[in-house]
Write an enzyme that holds these catalytic residues in place. Structure first.
Site, mmCIF file in Angstrom:
data_model
loop_
_atom_site.group_PDB
_atom_site.id
_atom_site.type_symbol
_atom_site.label_atom_id
_atom_site.label_comp_id
_atom_site.label_asym_id
_atom_site.label_seq_id
_atom_site.Cartn_x
_atom_site.Cartn_y
_atom_site.Cartn_z
ATOM 1 N N GLN A 122 0.949 -1.322 -0.513
ATOM 2 C CA GLN A 122 0.322 -0.126 -0.135
ATOM 3 C C GLN A 122 1.204 1.368 0.100
ATOM 4 O O GLN A 122 0.781 1.871 -0.799
ATOM 5 C CB GLN A 122 -1.305 -0.097 1.286
ATOM 6 C CG GLN A 122 -2.382 -1.068 0.858
ATOM 7 C CD GLN A 122 -2.904 -1.273 0.150
ATOM 8 O OE1 GLN A 122 -3.683 -0.054 -0.142
ATOM 9 N NE2 GLN A 122 -3.027 -2.353 -0.873
ATOM 10 N N HIS A 125 1.710 3.464 -3.617
ATOM 11 C CA HIS A 125 0.574 4.168 -3.736
ATOM 12 C C HIS A 125 1.390 5.736 -3.812
ATOM 13 O O HIS A 125 0.401 6.022 -4.763
ATOM 14 C CB HIS A 125 -0.876 3.826 -3.676
ATOM 15 C CG HIS A 125 -1.989 3.116 -3.374
ATOM 16 N ND1 HIS A 125 -2.886 3.214 -4.408
ATOM 17 C CD2 HIS A 125 -2.302 2.475 -2.828
ATOM 18 C CE1 HIS A 125 -3.914 2.353 -4.708
ATOM 19 N NE2 HIS A 125 -3.038 1.344 -3.582
ATOM 20 N N GLU A 190 -8.006 2.980 6.427
ATOM 21 C CA GLU A 190 -8.949 2.760 5.095
ATOM 22 C C GLU A 190 -9.249 1.528 5.357
ATOM 23 O O GLU A 190 -9.639 1.045 5.558
ATOM 24 C CB GLU A 190 -8.565 3.367 3.923
ATOM 25 C CG GLU A 190 -8.758 3.261 2.846
ATOM 26 C CD GLU A 190 -8.487 3.892 1.582
ATOM 27 O OE1 GLU A 190 -8.754 3.755 0.300
ATOM 28 O OE2 GLU A 190 -7.081 4.235 1.591
ATOM 29 N N HIS A 191 -8.220 0.816 5.353
ATOM 30 C CA HIS A 191 -7.594 -0.444 4.937
ATOM 31 C C HIS A 191 -6.738 -1.206 6.480
ATOM 32 O O HIS A 191 -5.901 -0.639 7.539
ATOM 33 C CB HIS A 191 -6.586 -1.320 4.148
ATOM 34 C CG HIS A 191 -7.184 -0.695 3.271
ATOM 35 N ND1 HIS A 191 -5.949 0.278 2.170
ATOM 36 C CD2 HIS A 191 -7.635 -0.645 1.276
ATOM 37 C CE1 HIS A 191 -7.018 0.953 0.679
ATOM 38 N NE2 HIS A 191 -7.927 0.165 0.919
ATOM 39 N N ASP A 224 -8.460 -4.923 -3.134
ATOM 40 C CA ASP A 224 -8.681 -3.680 -4.076
ATOM 41 C C ASP A 224 -8.694 -3.506 -5.751
ATOM 42 O O ASP A 224 -9.013 -2.816 -6.354
ATOM 43 C CB ASP A 224 -7.131 -2.962 -4.691
ATOM 44 C CG ASP A 224 -7.072 -1.882 -3.468
ATOM 45 O OD1 ASP A 224 -8.086 -1.355 -2.479
ATOM 46 O OD2 ASP A 224 -5.595 -1.300 -2.941
ATOM 47 N N HIS A 284 -46.676 29.276 12.091
ATOM 48 C CA HIS A 284 -46.210 27.290 12.314
ATOM 49 C C HIS A 284 -47.907 26.865 13.240
ATOM 50 O O HIS A 284 -48.377 26.211 12.570
ATOM 51 C CB HIS A 284 -44.863 26.936 13.220
ATOM 52 C CG HIS A 284 -44.340 26.133 12.310
ATOM 53 N ND1 HIS A 284 -43.129 27.561 11.618
ATOM 54 C CD2 HIS A 284 -43.129 25.102 11.802
ATOM 55 C CE1 HIS A 284 -41.684 27.174 10.999
ATOM 56 N NE2 HIS A 284 -42.130 25.599 10.519
#
Length: 301
Positions: A122, A125, A190-191, A224, A284
């Site tokens: 990862q 990336h 995230e992961h 993924d 109202h």
């Protein structure tokens, strides 16, 4: 990316979205055949050879030849993420996305080699992608740096992964699974890859994550690319309040009301009138009062 076409286009089509348009930039001036084929097979109604902020703007705002859309989804670089943020409100978006993140939770049932592979997988990336190891294993904690250095010698994407690990990598040594759980919920990655003796314990007890990957036979790359779950996931601690992209993101909850009898309208109106009076909403209150008079034959109490 090929996988992103499945994650976004297909998800929208399954949700019943009538018109799905997809954009992808050229690669070195050439149309990316595999990505375009994936978009077409996923069911895209329109495909444009366009990328970056200009693609986001064209979809959200429209052009002379592209009708605007109601929602933007899918990954992109920091400029794309910022464009989506600025357009939120004019159109809907899936979520606010930052650099991809990974968290590996490991104990003595695995080794440093597989932990390093999954961290670097990862980290490649981008140079700002956090990769964090949580472990109760002194053996893994003390050997992970050497193992990462060894793998970086042969990893084709080492230039990026090395910067990411150097600037954003962490190793956190914990005493117990409970401590790892608390740290994992604090990080809200995230992961999250769980390689422990009982990975389902984390599934049953962990709250803040984009997606869990349980056991050494599972990994983030599977998620993924091919395993079936969506890879558009929350980052920057957004996992505290949202999950990732799924069919439900394309669905709206709409409500309607209809009071069917005079008696019901008058009864509801009396309650409504009192509440409006407490809140000092005279207009109202009159909406309720006129119905109490008209359908109940009396003045509201």
């Amino acid at each position: 990316m090929v996988a992103s076409a499945h994650m976004s286009v297909l998800t929208a089509k399954v949700a019943g979205v009538d018109r799905v348009i997809a954009c992808t930039p050229p690669l070195n001036g050439v149309a990316p055949a595999a990505t375009i084929a994936a978009m077409a097979k996923a069911g895209a109604d329109e495909i444009y050879l366009l990328g970056g902020v200009q693609a986001v703007a064209a979809m959200a705002l429209g052009t002379d030849t592209i009708s605007p859309v109601d929602m933007l989804v899918g990954p992109g670089n920091p400029f794309v993420a910022e464009a989506k943020r600025q357009l939120y409100g004019k159109v809907g978006i899936d979520l606010f996305a930052g650099p991809t993140e990974t968290l590996v939770i490991a104990d003595d049932t695995v080794d440093a080699e597989i932990c390093a592979v999954d961290l670097l997988g990862q980290a490649e990336h981008g140079p700002t992608s956090p990769a964090i190891l949580l472990t109760t294993s002194q053996r893994i904690a003390s050997s992970i740096e050497d193992e990462i250095a060894r793998q970086l010698e042969t990893l084709p994407t080492a230039d990026i992964a090395r910067m990411s690990w150097r600037d954003h990598g962490q190793v956190i040594l914990c005493d117990t699974d409970e401590e790892m759980l608390a740290e994992a919920d604090r990080i809200a990655s995230e992961h999250v890859q769980v390689m422990t003796a009982n990975p389902r314990w984390f599934l049953e007890n962990m709250r803040n994550y984009g997606a869990l990957f349980l056991g050494p036979r599972t990994n983030v790359a599977y998620g993924d690319k091919v395993i079936g779950t969506n890879h558009t996931l929350p980052t920057k601690k957004a996992a505290r309040y949202t999950g990732g992209l799924w069919v439900g993101k394309f669905l709206k909850t709409c409500t309607y009301q209809e009071v069917l009898t005079d008696e019901a309208s008058a009864m509801v109106g009396e309650y409504c009138s009192r509440l409006c009076a407490i809140e000092n909403f005279a207009g109202h209150k009159e909406q309720a009062d006129i119905r109490v008079r008209r359908y109940g034959g009396k003045n509201a109490a």
